[in-house]
Design an enzyme around this catalytic site. Structure first.
Site, PDB file in Angstrom:
ATOM      1  N   ILE A   1       1.403  -6.400   0.012  1.00  0.00           N
ATOM      2  CA  ILE A   1       2.132  -5.156   0.286  1.00  0.00           C
ATOM      3  C   ILE A   1       1.696  -4.636   1.661  1.00  0.00           C
ATOM      4  O   ILE A   1       0.937  -3.665   1.765  1.00  0.00           O
ATOM      5  CB  ILE A   1       1.900  -4.099  -0.819  1.00  0.00           C
ATOM      6  CG1 ILE A   1       2.191  -4.686  -2.210  1.00  0.00           C
ATOM      7  CG2 ILE A   1       2.785  -2.871  -0.574  1.00  0.00           C
ATOM      8  CD1 ILE A   1       1.894  -3.748  -3.375  1.00  0.00           C
ATOM      9  N   PRO A   2       2.158  -5.306   2.730  1.00  0.00           N
ATOM     10  CA  PRO A   2       1.828  -4.815   4.073  1.00  0.00           C
ATOM     11  C   PRO A   2       2.425  -3.413   4.257  1.00  0.00           C
ATOM     12  O   PRO A   2       3.575  -3.176   3.904  1.00  0.00           O
ATOM     13  CB  PRO A   2       2.508  -5.824   5.001  1.00  0.00           C
ATOM     14  CG  PRO A   2       2.815  -7.008   4.150  1.00  0.00           C
ATOM     15  CD  PRO A   2       2.982  -6.491   2.762  1.00  0.00           C
ATOM     16  N   HIS A   3       1.628  -2.509   4.783  1.00  0.00           N
ATOM     17  CA  HIS A   3       2.102  -1.138   4.962  1.00  0.00           C
ATOM     18  C   HIS A   3       1.431  -0.513   6.178  1.00  0.00           C
ATOM     19  O   HIS A   3       0.340  -0.910   6.567  1.00  0.00           O
ATOM     20  CB  HIS A   3       1.810  -0.299   3.712  1.00  0.00           C
ATOM     21  CG  HIS A   3       0.361  -0.290   3.334  1.00  0.00           C
ATOM     22  ND1 HIS A   3      -0.229  -1.325   2.634  1.00  0.00           N
ATOM     23  CD2 HIS A   3      -0.625   0.604   3.571  1.00  0.00           C
ATOM     24  CE1 HIS A   3      -1.500  -1.059   2.447  1.00  0.00           C
ATOM     25  NE2 HIS A   3      -1.774   0.107   3.019  1.00  0.00           N
ATOM     26  N   CYS A   4       2.138   0.446   6.760  1.00  0.00           N
ATOM     27  CA  CYS A   4       1.594   1.129   7.926  1.00  0.00           C
ATOM     28  C   CYS A   4       2.362   2.417   8.158  1.00  0.00           C
ATOM     29  O   CYS A   4       3.434   2.630   7.603  1.00  0.00           O
ATOM     30  CB  CYS A   4       1.681   0.245   9.165  1.00  0.00           C
ATOM     31  SG  CYS A   4       3.373  -0.140   9.653  1.00  0.00           S
TER      32      CYS A   4
END
Length: 155
Positions: free
Chosen positions: A65-68
């Site tokens: 779950i890449p998040h930024c």
């Protein structure tokens, strides 16, 4: 959690070529920027890469779950991707990743960011949900599967 609030059919991709973590981040950043005119692919990529450098967002069982946070982002944007084959994502269990949910959040949305991440983690810890996503044959089926599961009552 209702994914329909943050995910659209345009940001649901079945069988995207993976190649490598960096290549995936580049490709998905370009894809998101193409559907969100206020965001640049470079801003998304740089923010995702910076977050990954803090620690992998690979949560295990082939899921990441890449998040930024992105300054120019005005609302939470989700992108669901099923890769054509797994890639090394430095996941906590060292397994290759083939299901990813990329989350782009406005810079000031701290509480909502954490709430959405928590909801995504709960969804992706359901074996039936992950298997149904992996069984999807095209973008539309992948999107409909994700929406259907996300609208079911959680235990």
């Amino acid at each position: 959690m209702q994914l329909s609030k943050i995910l659209s059919p345009e940001r649901t991709v079945c069988d995207m070529p993976g190649v490598s973590k960096k290549r995936f981040l580049t490709t998905v950043s370009e894809h998101i920027a193409g559907s969100a005119s206020s965001l640049s692919a470079d801003a998304i990529y740089n923010a995702l890469l910076a977050r990954e450098q803090l620690g992998s967002t690979g949560i295990g069982n082939g899921i990441a779950i890449p998040h930024c946070r992105v300054q120019e982002c005005t609302r939470i944007i989700g992108t669901l991707v099923k890769l054509d084959e797994g890639i090394d994502f430095d996941a906590i269990d060292s397994q290759q990743v083939d299901l990813l949910f990329v989350l782009i959040v406005p810079a000031e949305e701290t509480d909502e960011h954490l709430r959405v991440l928590s909801g995504l983690a709960r969804l992706f810890h359901q074996e039936a949900f992950c298997q149904a996503l992996r069984d999807a044959k095209n973008n539309s089926e992948l999107y409909q599967t994700a929406i259907r599961f996300s609208e079911q009552p959680q235990d």
